[in-house]
Design a protein around this motif. Structure first.
Motif, short mmCIF file in Angstrom:
data_model
loop_
_atom_site.label_atom_id
_atom_site.label_comp_id
_atom_site.label_asym_id
_atom_site.label_seq_id
_atom_site.Cartn_x
_atom_site.Cartn_y
_atom_site.Cartn_z
N LEU A 110 -43.84 46.78 30.87
CA LEU A 110 -44.40 48.12 30.97
C LEU A 110 -44.55 48.71 29.56
CD1 LEU A 110 -45.31 50.49 32.76
CD2 LEU A 110 -42.93 51.28 32.76
N LEU A 111 -43.49 48.53 28.75
CA LEU A 111 -43.54 49.03 27.37
C LEU A 111 -44.61 48.30 26.57
CD1 LEU A 111 -42.46 50.65 24.97
CD2 LEU A 111 -40.73 48.89 24.65
N ILE A 112 -44.67 46.97 26.74
CA ILE A 112 -45.65 46.19 25.98
C ILE A 112 -47.07 46.64 26.35
CG2 ILE A 112 -46.56 43.88 25.56
CD1 ILE A 112 -43.66 42.86 26.16
N GLU A 113 -47.30 46.83 27.65
CA GLU A 113 -48.63 47.24 28.09
C GLU A 113 -48.97 48.62 27.51
OE1 GLU A 113 -49.14 47.42 32.34
OE2 GLU A 113 -51.31 47.74 32.18
N GLY A 114 -47.99 49.53 27.52
CA GLY A 114 -48.20 50.86 26.96
C GLY A 114 -48.53 50.78 25.48
N MET A 115 -47.86 49.86 24.79
CA MET A 115 -48.10 49.74 23.35
C MET A 115 -49.47 49.14 23.05
SD MET A 115 -44.44 48.91 21.59
CE MET A 115 -45.07 49.26 19.96
N ILE A 116 -49.90 48.20 23.90
CA ILE A 116 -51.24 47.63 23.69
C ILE A 116 -52.28 48.73 23.85
CG2 ILE A 116 -52.94 45.93 24.48
CD1 ILE A 116 -50.52 44.30 25.58
N MET A 117 -52.10 49.55 24.91
CA MET A 117 -53.08 50.61 25.16
C MET A 117 -53.06 51.65 24.03
SD MET A 117 -52.67 51.16 29.24
CE MET A 117 -53.21 49.93 30.42
N ALA A 118 -51.85 52.04 23.62
CA ALA A 118 -51.74 53.03 22.54
C ALA A 118 -52.30 52.45 21.25
CB ALA A 118 -50.29 53.44 22.34
N GLY A 119 -51.99 51.19 20.99
CA GLY A 119 -52.49 50.52 19.78
C GLY A 119 -54.00 50.46 19.78
N PHE A 120 -54.56 50.14 20.95
CA PHE A 120 -56.02 50.08 21.09
C PHE A 120 -56.64 51.45 20.79
CE2 PHE A 120 -59.76 50.42 24.00
CZ PHE A 120 -60.58 49.54 23.32
N ALA A 121 -56.01 52.49 21.35
CA ALA A 121 -56.53 53.84 21.14
C ALA A 121 -56.50 54.24 19.68
CB ALA A 121 -55.72 54.83 21.98
N LEU A 122 -55.49 53.77 18.96
CA LEU A 122 -55.30 54.23 17.57
C LEU A 122 -55.88 53.26 16.54
CD1 LEU A 122 -51.63 55.38 18.11
CD2 LEU A 122 -53.52 56.90 17.51
N GLY A 123 -56.43 52.14 17.01
CA GLY A 123 -56.97 51.17 16.06
C GLY A 123 -55.88 50.44 15.30
N VAL A 124 -54.77 50.19 16.00
CA VAL A 124 -53.62 49.54 15.37
C VAL A 124 -53.69 48.03 15.59
CG1 VAL A 124 -51.12 49.26 15.57
CG2 VAL A 124 -52.15 51.55 15.64
N HIS A 125 -53.37 47.27 14.57
CA HIS A 125 -53.32 45.82 14.76
C HIS A 125 -51.93 45.24 14.52
CE1 HIS A 125 -57.57 45.81 15.41
NE2 HIS A 125 -57.74 46.52 14.31
N ASP A 126 -51.04 46.06 14.03
CA ASP A 126 -49.65 45.62 13.87
C ASP A 126 -48.73 46.71 14.40
OD1 ASP A 126 -49.41 43.00 12.42
OD2 ASP A 126 -50.83 44.06 11.12
N ALA A 127 -47.98 46.36 15.42
CA ALA A 127 -47.07 47.34 16.01
C ALA A 127 -45.66 46.76 15.99
CB ALA A 127 -47.49 47.66 17.44
N TYR A 128 -44.69 47.64 15.92
CA TYR A 128 -43.29 47.21 15.86
C TYR A 128 -42.47 47.98 16.87
CZ TYR A 128 -44.58 45.16 11.38
OH TYR A 128 -45.19 44.41 10.40
#
Lengths: 426, 786
Positions: A110-128
């Motif tokens: 659930l967290l990973i999916e949320g981070m992918i979506m948030a990352g996609f929204a923000l144009g992020v390619h590296d998340a921690y």
């Protein structure tokens, strides 16, 4: 997912799948709806739409400050030529808080999916994910889940055949409470000692390696998939205006059934304790309640019926914080409790700002003396002044947290302190 | 610009300024500990809190930027209480030992305790004690007094570039730690004591010597290197207690050499009274008797005059005045590091101002150990590097800089022609030729790739060259400098206003020296050889010590004792045993005088200290000598001397009259006619010799200082250093005994190795066992030795 599209029927968002065994396995998670909507988001949504949905949802940061998540995301400057980073704050260290841990160990996807979506929204390619050092098991679970997600092309290059790529890394902290403060977290993640930075510049502009950075709490990010699937308006209809959605409360202390409970914001404190937590251990009303983690001021029985919203708790004189409710019934020794908390803050002060470095240790020593019965009346003034003048005068809010219990004790239970003064040690 | 209100007063400052800086600029008193204008902001002491209208809490003014219309209050009841509490927090663990602390009387903590603190503390528990560090010969520590402002940590990171200091632990167990000892590796370590706001880091050489209220402060100019930093000399009576940087001066920092040389002022090495030689020793005599002896030695003789550039402009000019009246045929020499006496296309001194160098698109250091040669300029370049601007270097060694260089090439001194020719080729290829380049290049067979670094930098919009001692002391220096001059002119860096040609001089007053002595100077080696051969019958040595310094130790040894010598100076030095008469001259801190630094900046000293003994200003000694030799003294007052100097540099008149524009700089001499082609001489031996400069060992003043001698010992490298490959090619390894074939015969030494020197180069320490090799430019190396 079994989340109802009817907001009035929603019983859980982050904990929706929490009781399903082996939910940390990708196959099980997928059977239960994980990543179901991800492909739609990546293929049909764009950044503006996602941020606008999150803004509409009214979601406020679940880590403690309650800052509107959509607004935070909209502050991130684009096209600076620098990469943008998304950091998940999983350094759950606030005494009394244990909600993020359950999300991570039982439903990491659930967290990973949320981070992918948030990352996609923000144009992020590296998340921690910066995870509390003591959460070894949770870090292992997350790493295994991330590995599975990479293998299933949910992370890495060209996720699900789209142009979007994201790398996700788990970083374990080294045991400092202050690293839960976002700028200290960034320092620590950069490999430096965890000491908060002064602001401005804010992390949204100059954060991780001086690049635009968003730091979000685990629970916040875990809420994103449901918001995008059911819409911002759906989320906004749960809870109370300006205090929308569900919230996990970590209830501990003198209740019969302590634990994590996800309820709509606006549920009253009394209802949470009596209906979910099985009531108090002794008596009918609590002696004092810490409503949002040990750093928040205490509230008393007169506020037992306060609705649990960010705004109502402020009116009651405290903060909703991370939703860590510590309940004290009539058996609690408030002086001993405060002394223990002052020890925590004195131990965890990062040491850079004068008032916090020297003040927390001083207050702890005076509290120890008072608890042991060797205090004097003048110590009450010392405790008050030493606490008041660290709060709000330092780079981060740790000193405010250190001052809160002491000031609450002096405000609400001065007689209890004085009774300690009279007891002389033999 | 941003307009705000400080205590209801409207104030306009540059946008982005911090509230604290705005307050400082406008005289609103805000106390602080951790803030320092030259260091990054830490915002940790929390002493600088102010109230800002609309802010819920007091704001730390050092880290809060101003905004339009902001209303700031620096005094209020709440703030007084906050400051009182910060003082109480700080004093919890601070020892109350002000009476025995050197900082007492000049301590921020003490001052603020009086102005902002309560009259007693309420802390009654145990106090913290912290273990001290050994920070070498210059800084003593008492870490229990530390208030954790982290100025020293930021200084080590940002200014010294040595880093490795840090804060360990949390809460009130926090302490300054790390590889703190590394800080003493910095040539700027003495500044640590100055930036520490309390008595945690203290000046070691002046520890427990004086109290701040006992000393008198004299503004002065440091003459220990051509940088000519503004300094403040603190003295008690005639005794120099310490030297500090002048915070109203150009740069906040001074180097350890300039700061700690002061123990030489009161050392036994000072010449404090006139003496004459008697038997193996010397006896003190009255001035008149000494002058009579000097006249005896010098009168009607062929005289050689060797002097140092440490003197004031007036002192130096008076030497020329003496020569012109009394010794018309005398040989005059002063530069102990110049072998090639032909005219340089650009003489010693900087065409660029320091700001130009710091701001330029490209800076290239050519053949200089700049950290030791000009520590303060290196510090500015370090700051520049930290900001991501380019600094490149070509030289015989990867000299330590304590910062990242964008490009660092090592070459042998004999490669300089090929480097310059390579750069010329590139400029010609890219359409930027200069007349004369072709002819110059035709004399050079090889092309060295390091030239690309130079050419690439030249192609930038603005470029500054810092030409160092490896080129200046080259046997073919004039042609190299002519080559560089063509490169600079071709690429547009030679015009007025954007002149990037900077030749690092030997010492102060270089512009004056080339103006006043340009037509009469000879090489020190030539002068000493003349003394050895009998072409010179007497030596007049003024402050110079060719035995201890420079590139002519063999020539100096040969010549000494051959002819009688009159020594005029402040420091006796190694050479003094050969002096028949010694005349004590006042030190640079003890005269009214003018000093010109490398960039032509002028400082006129007006607050001299009194000399400890019978010293007189150099110009007075020169004029008296002229008189006693039977001539009319060319000047009888300081004004008279200055009048004579105005013949050479007329603008100085206005400076002395106080009418000059403060920004006027003495220009560097250019020699347009100096068209020098590379010489045809093939190198006869395998290794090029580079005589290594050490800031702790070079110069008579420095060698008279015990604390700098100690630092020199700590910082010493091997006396003889070559690249390991150079030894390996001869079947040798490190620490084998080697035979060195020189033009003066063979000698044997153990050679040490370092990876950071260029193969084919032999580095010698001037003051080491192999110091005499400094006289050589080339040697052959072979296995051998008993």
């Amino acid at each position: 997912m079994t989340i109802s599209s009817d907001p009035s029927k929603v019983t859980a968002i982050c904990f929706d799948r929490i009781n399903i065994p082996n939910q940390n396995k990708l196959s099980v998670a997928r059977e239960n709806g994980a990543y179901k909507f991800l492909s739609t988001v990546l293929k049909e949504f764009d950044s503006d739409k996602i941020i606008s949905e999150v803004k509409t949802s009214g979601l406020r940061g679940r880590g403690g400050a309650g800052f509107p998540t959509g607004l935070k995301w909209s502050f991130v400057p684009r096209n600076t030529g620098k990469p943008i980073y998304l950091l998940c704050n999983a350094d759950e260290g606030e005494p009394g808080t244990f909600k993020d841990r359950d999300i991570m160990r039982f439903d990491p996807h659930l967290l990973i999916e949320g981070m992918i979506m948030a990352g996609f929204a923000l144009g992020v390619h590296d998340a921690y994910i910066y995870i509390r050092g003591e959460f070894l098991h949770e870090a292992n679970v997350l790493n295994a889940a991330i590995e599975e997600a990479y293998a299933a092309n949910l992370l890495g290059e060209n996720i699900l055949g789209t142009n979007y790529s994201l790398n996700l890394t788990v970083h374990r902290g080294a045991g400092a409470y202050v690293c839960g403060e976002e700028t200290a977290l960034i320092e620590s993640l950069e490999g430096k000692p965890g000491r908060p930075r002064f602001k401005p510049p804010f992390p949204a502009v100059e954060g991780f390696y001086a690049c635009p950075t968003v730091v979000n709490n685990v629970e916040t990010l875990a809420t994103i998939p449901a918001i995008l699937e059911f819409g911002g308006a759906w989320h906004a209809a749960i809870g109370k205006p300006n205090n929308t959605g569900m919230k996990i409360f970590s209830v501990s202390g003198h209740v019969n059934k302590p634990g994590n409970y996800e309820v709509p914001l606006g549920t009253t404190l009394r209802s949470l304790i009596e209906n979910q937590c099985g009531g108090l251990q002794h008596g009918s009303v609590p002696k004092a309640i810490i409503p949002g983690g040990s750093s928040t001021p205490w509230i008393l029985a007169e506020h037992y019926d306060v609705p649990l919203t960010y705004d109502d708790i402020v009116k009651a004189g405290s903060f909703l914080g991370s939703g860590a409710i510590i309940v004290m019934d009539e058996t609690a020794d408030m002086v001993a409790l405060t002394r223990r908390l002052t020890h925590f803050y004195a131990h965890e002060s990062c040491g850079q700002c004068t008032p916090c470095r020297e003040g927390t240790g001083w207050v702890e020593r005076v509290m120890t003396r008072v608890e042991n019965g060797s205090g004097c009346e003048a110590d009450l003034t010392v405790l008050k002044e030493a606490s008041e003048h660290m709060a709000g005068r330092t780079i981060c809010a740790l000193a405010d947290g250190a001052a809160a219990p002491v000031l609450s004790l002096l405000k609400h239970f001065p007689d209890e302190v004085r009774s300690h003064l009279k007891e002389k040690v033999a | 610009m941003t307009t705000l209100f400080i205590n209801d007063e409207e104030v306009t400052v540059t946008a982005g300024t911090s509230i604290l800086e705005a307050c400082r600029k406008h005289g609103a008193d805000v106390p602080y500990f951790c803030y320092h204008p030259e260091l990054s902001v830490a915002a940790n002491c929390r002493m600088c809190l102010v109230e800002v209208e609309g802010f819920a809490k007091p704001a730390a003014s050092c880290c809060t930027p101003v905004s339009e219309g902001m209303k700031v209050r620096t005094q209020s009841e709440g703030l007084s209480k906050d400051r009182q509490m910060v003082m109480e927090y700080l004093l919890i663990h601070h020892p109350l030992d002000c009476p025995v602390c050197d900082q007492g009387g000049a301590c921020k903590l003490q001052d603020y305790t009086i102005t902002h603190g309560a009259n007693h503390g309420r802390y009654a528990e145990e106090k913290r004690a912290v273990v001290d560090h050994d920070l070498g010969p210059f800084v003593s520590t008492c870490m229990t007094r530390c208030i954790h402002c982290t100025r020293c940590v930021r200084f080590a990171d940002e200014i010294a570039g040595t880093g490795d200091m840090g804060i360990l632990n949390r809460s009130d167990h926090m302490k300054i730690d790390g590889i703190v000892e590394e800080a003493l590796e910095s040539e700027l370590s003495g500044n640590l004591a100055e930036i520490c706001p309390v008595g945690a880091l203290l000046d070691k050489p002046s520890h427990d010597v004086s109290r701040p209220w006992e000393v008198t402060r004299h503004k002065s100019t440091c003459t220990q290197c051509p940088q000519g930093c503004d300094i403040v000399i603190e003295s008690r009576g005639k005794e120099v207690i310490r030297i500090k940087s002048d915070h109203e001066g150009v740069e906040s920092w001074i180097c350890d050499r300039g700061r700690y040389v002061y123990d030489a002022f009161r050392s036994v090495h000072r010449i404090s009274q006139p003496t004459i030689k008697e038997g193996d020793g010397s006896v003190a005599v009255a001035w008149d008797e000494a002058f009579a002896h000097a006249v005896n030695i010098l009168k009607d003789k062929k005289v050689g005059i060797v002097f140092s550039p440490y003197w004031s402009v007036e002192g130096l000019a008076s030497i020329r005045m003496l020569k012109d009246v009394a010794f018309k045929d005398a040989k005059v020499a002063f530069d102990l590091h110049r072998r090639d006496m032909r005219m340089f296309a650009f003489e010693e001194g900087f065409g660029s101002s320091t700001e130009d160098i710091v701001e330029a698109d490209e800076v290239v250091i050519l053949g200089s150990d700049l950290r030791q040669r000009l520590p303060i300029l290196m510090q500015m370049l370090r700051k520049r590097s930290n900001e991501g601007k380019s600094v490149s270097r070509i030289g015989a060694m990867h000299y330590r800089t304590n910062s990242e260089l964008s490009n660092d090439q090592i070459i042998r001194p004999r490669d300089w022609h090929a480097v310059i020719a390579r750069a010329m080729q590139q400029l010609i290829d890219q359409g930027k030729p200069a007349a004369g380049m072709k002819e110059w290049m035709a004399k050079v067979t090889d092309r060295h790739e390091a030239g690309k670094v130079l050419a690439d930098a030249l192609l930038a919009d603005t470029c500054c060259l810092l030409v160092g001692e490896e080129i200046r002391s080259h046997v073919d220096a004039a042609s190299l400098i002519f080559g560089l001059d063509m490169l600079m002119r071709a690429s547009g860096h030679g015009e007025v206003g954007r002149d990037g040609r900077n030749l690092i001089p030997e010492g102060m007053n270089a512009q004056l020296l080339s103006a006043v002595f340009g037509d009469v100077r000879v090489s020190v080696g030539e002068l000493l050889d003349a003394a050895n051969d009998g072409d010179i019958e007497a030596l007049l040595l003024i402050g110079s010590d060719p035995l201890g310094d420079g590139l002519f130790p063999v020539e100096a040894k040969r010549a000494m004792g051959k002819v009688p010598m009159v020594q005029v100076g402040a420091i006796a030095g190694q050479i003094s045993v050969f002096a028949d008469v010694q005349l004590p001259a006042a030190a640079y801190s003890e005269v009214e005088g003018t000093f010109i630094n490398q960039e032509g900046r002028i400082r006129v000293a007006t607050q001299p200290l009194k000399s400890l003994g019978e010293e007189r200003a150099l110009w007075k000694i020169m004029m008296r000598l002229a008189q006693d030799l039977g001539f009319e003294a060319p000047a009888v007052s300081l004004d008279g001397v200055r009048e004579a100097i105005a013949q050479y540099i007329p603008e100085l008149k206005d400076v002395w009259a106080g009418k000059a524009d403060g920004g006027w700089k003495v220009p560097v001499k250019r020699n347009r006619i100096a068209e020098m082609l590379p010489n045809d001489i093939e190198p006869a031996m395998a290794l090029d010799v580079v005589s290594r400069y050490s800031m702790y060992r070079e110069g008579a003043w420095v060698r008279a200082s015990a604390s700098l001698a100690e630092a020199g010992r700590l910082h010493a490298l091997d006396d003889v250093i070559v690249h390991p490959d150079t030894l390996a090619a001869l079947g040798l390894k490190a620490n084998d005994k080697c035979t060195f074939q020189t033009s003066n015969g063979a000698c044997q030494f153990v050679a040490g190795t370092r990876d950071d020197v260029s193969p084919g180069v032999l580095f010698v320490s001037k003051r080491g066992v192999a110091g005499d090799l400094s006289s050589e430019t080339m040697v052959n190396l072979s296995k051998g030795g008993a």
